[in-house]
Design an enzyme around this catalytic site. Structure first.
Site, PDB file in Angstrom:
ATOM      1  N   ASP A  41       6.124 -21.778   3.568  1.00  0.00           N
ATOM      2  CA  ASP A  41       5.690 -20.931   4.668  1.00  0.00           C
ATOM      3  C   ASP A  41       6.076 -21.495   6.029  1.00  0.00           C
ATOM      4  O   ASP A  41       5.676 -20.975   7.058  1.00  0.00           O
ATOM      5  CB  ASP A  41       4.182 -20.644   4.598  1.00  0.00           C
ATOM      6  CG  ASP A  41       3.350 -21.901   4.724  1.00  0.00           C
ATOM      7  OD1 ASP A  41       2.244 -21.836   5.305  1.00  0.00           O
ATOM      8  OD2 ASP A  41       3.791 -22.952   4.230  1.00  0.00           O
ATOM      9  N   HIS A  42       6.889 -22.571   6.012  1.00  0.00           N
ATOM     10  CA  HIS A  42       7.378 -23.104   7.282  1.00  0.00           C
ATOM     11  C   HIS A  42       8.889 -23.193   7.348  1.00  0.00           C
ATOM     12  O   HIS A  42       9.455 -23.305   8.423  1.00  0.00           O
ATOM     13  CB  HIS A  42       6.766 -24.493   7.550  1.00  0.00           C
ATOM     14  CG  HIS A  42       5.296 -24.423   7.824  1.00  0.00           C
ATOM     15  ND1 HIS A  42       4.764 -24.485   9.089  1.00  0.00           N
ATOM     16  CD2 HIS A  42       4.249 -24.246   6.997  1.00  0.00           C
ATOM     17  CE1 HIS A  42       3.446 -24.363   9.024  1.00  0.00           C
ATOM     18  NE2 HIS A  42       3.108 -24.220   7.757  1.00  0.00           N
ATOM     19  N   ASP A 100       1.353 -28.102  10.165  1.00  0.00           N
ATOM     20  CA  ASP A 100       0.136 -28.327   9.389  1.00  0.00           C
ATOM     21  C   ASP A 100      -0.163 -29.811   9.467  1.00  0.00           C
ATOM     22  O   ASP A 100       0.749 -30.618   9.304  1.00  0.00           O
ATOM     23  CB  ASP A 100       0.338 -27.942   7.911  1.00  0.00           C
ATOM     24  CG  ASP A 100       0.466 -26.436   7.724  1.00  0.00           C
ATOM     25  OD1 ASP A 100       0.869 -26.017   6.627  1.00  0.00           O
ATOM     26  OD2 ASP A 100       0.184 -25.683   8.679  1.00  0.00           O
ATOM     27  N   HIS A 104      -0.453 -34.551   5.954  1.00  0.00           N
ATOM     28  CA  HIS A 104      -0.249 -33.292   5.209  1.00  0.00           C
ATOM     29  C   HIS A 104       0.711 -33.417   4.019  1.00  0.00           C
ATOM     30  O   HIS A 104       0.302 -33.302   2.878  1.00  0.00           O
ATOM     31  CB  HIS A 104       0.211 -32.195   6.171  1.00  0.00           C
ATOM     32  CG  HIS A 104       0.261 -30.830   5.550  1.00  0.00           C
ATOM     33  ND1 HIS A 104      -0.829 -30.230   4.960  1.00  0.00           N
ATOM     34  CD2 HIS A 104       1.273 -29.964   5.424  1.00  0.00           C
ATOM     35  CE1 HIS A 104      -0.479 -29.049   4.485  1.00  0.00           C
ATOM     36  NE2 HIS A 104       0.799 -28.860   4.756  1.00  0.00           N
ATOM     37  N   HIS A 163      -1.711 -19.837  12.152  1.00  0.00           N
ATOM     38  CA  HIS A 163      -1.835 -20.277  10.761  1.00  0.00           C
ATOM     39  C   HIS A 163      -3.292 -20.296  10.315  1.00  0.00           C
ATOM     40  O   HIS A 163      -3.836 -21.345   9.960  1.00  0.00           O
ATOM     41  CB  HIS A 163      -1.200 -21.675  10.616  1.00  0.00           C
ATOM     42  CG  HIS A 163      -0.885 -22.064   9.210  1.00  0.00           C
ATOM     43  ND1 HIS A 163      -1.842 -22.472   8.298  1.00  0.00           N
ATOM     44  CD2 HIS A 163       0.296 -22.108   8.546  1.00  0.00           C
ATOM     45  CE1 HIS A 163      -1.260 -22.747   7.143  1.00  0.00           C
ATOM     46  NE2 HIS A 163       0.037 -22.546   7.259  1.00  0.00           N
ATOM     47  N   HIS A 170      -5.279 -30.088   4.891  1.00  0.00           N
ATOM     48  CA  HIS A 170      -5.278 -29.468   6.217  1.00  0.00           C
ATOM     49  C   HIS A 170      -6.455 -30.010   6.984  1.00  0.00           C
ATOM     50  O   HIS A 170      -7.436 -30.446   6.397  1.00  0.00           O
ATOM     51  CB  HIS A 170      -5.472 -27.954   6.101  1.00  0.00           C
ATOM     52  CG  HIS A 170      -4.239 -27.231   5.661  1.00  0.00           C
ATOM     53  ND1 HIS A 170      -3.212 -26.933   6.520  1.00  0.00           N
ATOM     54  CD2 HIS A 170      -3.876 -26.735   4.460  1.00  0.00           C
ATOM     55  CE1 HIS A 170      -2.268 -26.276   5.855  1.00  0.00           C
ATOM     56  NE2 HIS A 170      -2.648 -26.153   4.600  1.00  0.00           N
TER      57      HIS A 170
END
Lengths: 693, 91
Positions: A82-83, A186, A165, A425, A403
């Site tokens: 997702d990044h 994150d 992370h 996010h 997180h």
């Protein structure tokens, strides 16, 4: 939200004080992180991910709202899908031509993680956003950066800090024109078995863009979490069940492997029960992990010297389902983490109907994925082929997703005290709760003022930063000490956002610029007599010198224009500047006039010849008397004592011809209108007779 | 056989949509593009602008004539979740 200033059309982007932040993804949602930052004409994209709960083009951020060709710089925080999941598409299939940066570990893992993703996606090849080939080709466009290394691209300075992370995850600090912005990606402020906690930057940012995945939640303690995990796994295998742990091949999986290996080590009764790490890329992935130990914490770096902790004693590699003999209890870690497709989905479907089995969701699940769905404990689930199956296996959620939680976020913000915080996010509600909690924390604080924003996708946050402009004076201008209020003048040289003031002679010392002069030369055809031309020029300029020593007749006019008489023409030469250009124009006009009618100029006014300083007094008086007689009548005008006087209706004024002052006669009536009329007439006559030069 | 050429703003090439008749309504064009590109998300909408005049087609009943070129932008839909909602600008 910061007040929106009306866009000033006349201010160019480079000079404007407006800073714009616009999320194209991860705005009030989790997934497809992609944030656009615009300031001083520079455009930066932060992360370029896909949404794990959507497929195909739907999964992309709203890239259509920007022009990829205008993006100068793209920074990727870490390797989670997702990044960076949309990066191959962005690099290969759009007009983007800027530079891309990520840490070394991120780039190495990106290669294999996305390769795994392409393989396990079960949508047809046509619908895929990119292929393995696109991914390979994108690698050479990606540049790497070390932690704490400062780089500068297009006037943008940036460097990164450890974010915890996952391995290689970075928080980017960006500086443009003195304004600093920190993007956390994150991050986690808690150390785990192999990663360090996120660093607190020593430099305080003006803007903080932070993740808000866990909103106002507080995580359970690390020891409790690990114990709960291990106990759950133990319980499942004790009751003869299979334990499925869906994770991506790289990332949190490594942390879980370390935990399980240690637990098995301490529990000899479990040594018969196999733990499988199922990934076709496992060997490549582990090799990467073994390479980038420098990005891990001290504990593990020390352990590596003794005994490589990533060489597991109780965990075996499983290349595919074919190698798997499903007899008896076992623990399998398989990808993908949210079970949309692939091996973890296959195993889930084959095990979900048996109540002895169990699945442990060990990471954050995005809305729309099967993993998120089963957390609500439904009765049945749909398989990939559409069949319905009963869900009897146990479902546990123990999050290791590393997180930040509310405590960590709050402490982080307290340490930095950024005037602006932008939340990204996080699910809409979680984010709103976090925003409210942060505002509440600082609302009674007089000294610290923090504005919190939580923009939706495509919604922009506009902030204004008026920076002070500093110009350094260098070279000979700096020889003398300056006083307040003293005028300094020189050339202002701007390089990116640095200003210097230099004198022209120093330009070549400090810059690659050099001073030059422009000489203008004009040739005008001229066939008339040169002496006539020179005398005309004299009456124009007065300042005409003959230049001695040259073969041809050369004169210098106004001390700056050189005129040379050649055969059939005259050549003018002068150093180009506004004043000289104007003189040259005037000289050219004279030349052209003489050229066009040389005879007409012959008779010169004797008045102008004789008296260079002004009008002949006698002549002036004569003409003045004539004019006044015309205006007021012959008998109103008298001349006595070298003074003219005019009498109308009993009012008399005297005119002094030398000073041209008009005064009333003593003892008579004062008619101001009359006096003014005479005054104006006298002045006008004088001006008309007076030559310009 | 009439054609409309469409290009997503971020992509590099034009694709072609085929239909019958002299025009196609904005609603039909959007639906066809979403089908073709497999855009199924409930909160996604398309903003269609004329490639030459840069004018946006706003009304669902607007007609786009054949052989036109249009630029398509994916935008998030505000409010209405069901498909077929009116286009709304969120910027």
């Amino acid at each position: 939200m910061a007040a929106k200033r009306k866009s000033d059309v006349t201010v160019p982007a480079e000079e404007s004080d407006q800073l714009l932040i616009r999320p194209l993804g991860a705005g009030q949602e989790v997934g497809r992180s992609c944030i656009i930052l615009e300031f001083k004409g520079r455009k930066i994209m932060l992360d370029c991910g896909i949404h794990p709960g959507l497929e195909g083009m739907d999964a992309l951020p709203y890239i259509d709202l920007i022009d990829p060709a205008e993006i100068d710089l793209l920074l990727i925080s870490h390797f989670h899908l997702d990044h960076c999941g949309a990066l191959p598409w962005f690099l290969q299939k759009t007009s983007f031509k800027g530079r891309t940066f990520m840490t070394h570990a991120t780039k190495a893992i990106y290669r294999w993680l996305l390769s795994d993703y392409v393989k396990v996606s079960n949508i047809s090849a046509d619908d895929m956003l990119y292929t393995e080939t696109d991914l390979e080709e994108s690698m050479e466009k990606i540049e790497t950066i070390n932690f704490h290394e400062v780089k500068e691209v297009a006037g943008i300075k940036f460097w990164c800090y450890h974010a915890g992370h996952v391995l290689g995850a970075a928080m980017f600090m960006i500086e443009i024109a003195g304004v600093k912005l920190l993007y956390t990606g994150d991050f986690s402020r808690q150390e785990d078995r192999h990663l360090m906690a996120a660093e607190i930057p020593s430099v305080k940012p003006d803007i903080l863009i932070t993740e808000s995945t866990y909103g106002t939640h507080i995580h359970e303690k690390r020891e409790e979490r690990e114990a709960r995990f291990c106990n759950t796994v133990h319980d499942i295998v004790n009751r003869e069940g299979r334990c499925l742990i869906p994770v991506f091949a790289l990332g949190r999986a490594q942390e879980l492997l370390l935990i399980l290996d240690e637990y098995w080590q301490n529990h000899p009764e479990l040594h018969d029960i196999p733990i499988y790490y199922a990934s076709s890329l496992a060997r490549k992935c582990m090799a990467v992990y073994q390479t980038y130990v420098n990005a891990m914490n001290d504990k593990i770096r020390k352990a590596i010297n003794v005994n490589n902790p990533f060489v597991f004693k109780h965990i075996s590699n499983l290349k595919s389902m074919d190698h798997f003999d499903d007899i008896g209890p076992s623990v399998v870690m398989a990808s993908p983490g949210m079970m949309q497709s692939g091996l973890s989905r296959e195993l889930f479907e084959s095990w979900c109907t048996d109540k002895r089995n169990g699945v442990i969701i060990a990471g954050y699940c995005v809305e729309g994925t099967l993993a998120k769905h089963i957390m609500s404990e439904p009765e049945e689930i749909a398989t990939m082929s559409g069949q319905k199956l009963q869900l009897k296996m146990s479902v546990d959620y123990i999050s290791f997703s590393a997180h930040t939680d509310y405590q960590q976020t709050s402490e982080f913000i307290r340490a930095l005290k950024p005037p602006h915080v932008i939340l990204v996010h996080g699910e809409q509600n979680e984010m709103a709760r976090l925003k409210a909690a942060l505002i509440r924390e600082y609302e009674d604080n007089e000294e610290v003022h923090i504005e919190v924003h939580n923009p939706r996708n495509t919604e922009a946050v506009t902030l204004n930063f008026r920076g002070e402009k500093l110009a350094k004076v260098m070279g000979c201008l700096a020889d003398k000490k300056c006083l307040q209020g003293q005028r300094v003048s020189g050339i202002l040289v701007k390089r990116n956002f640095n200003y210097h003031i230099l004198s022209p002679s120093d330009l070549s010392n400090y810059t690659e610029l050099a001073m030059g002069t422009v000489m203008q030369t004009q040739a005008i055809p001229f066939t008339g007599p040169i002496s006539l031309l020179v005398s005309q020029l004299r009456s124009l300029a007065g300042d005409v010198e003959q230049v001695e020593g040259s073969e041809k007749i050369t004169v210098k006019i106004f001390k700056s224009i050189t005129l040379v008489h050649e055969a059939g023409m005259v050549v003018l030469e002068w150093v180009a500047n506004p004043l000289n250009d104007m003189y040259a124009d005037a000289v050219t006009t004279v030349i052209l006039e003489v050229q066009s009618n040389p005879k007409a100029q012959r008779c010169q006014s004797p008045l102008i010849d004789a008296k260079k300083d002004g009008v002949d007094l006698m002549m002036f008086l004569e003409r003045l008397e004539l004019m006044l007689q015309d205006m007021f009548g012959g008998d109103c005008v008298h001349f006595k004592n070298k003074q003219l006087s005019v009498t109308v209706d009993g009012c008399t004024v005297h005119i002094d011809p030398v000073t041209r002052v008009v005064v009333f006669e003593e003892g008579g009536t004062d008619d101001e209108t009359f006096r003014e009329m005479v005054d104006v007439a006298v002045q006008r006559l004088y001006d008309a007779l007076n030559p310009v030069f | 056989m009439a054609h409309v050429h469409y290009k997503f703003s971020s992509k590099l090439k034009y694709d072609t949509m085929v239909f019958d008749g002299l025009h196609i309504t904005l609603r039909d064009l959007k639906r066809q593009i979403m089908d073709r590109e497999k855009l199924r998300a409930g909160d996604c909408d398309l903003q269609i602008t004329n490639a030459q005049t840069k004018e946006e087609y706003k009304d669902d009943e607007d007609l786009i004539s054949k052989n036109s070129s249009v630029i398509v932008r994916r935008i998030p839909m505000v409010g209405v979740k069901s498909s077929g909602g009116k286009t709304s600008k969120t910027m």
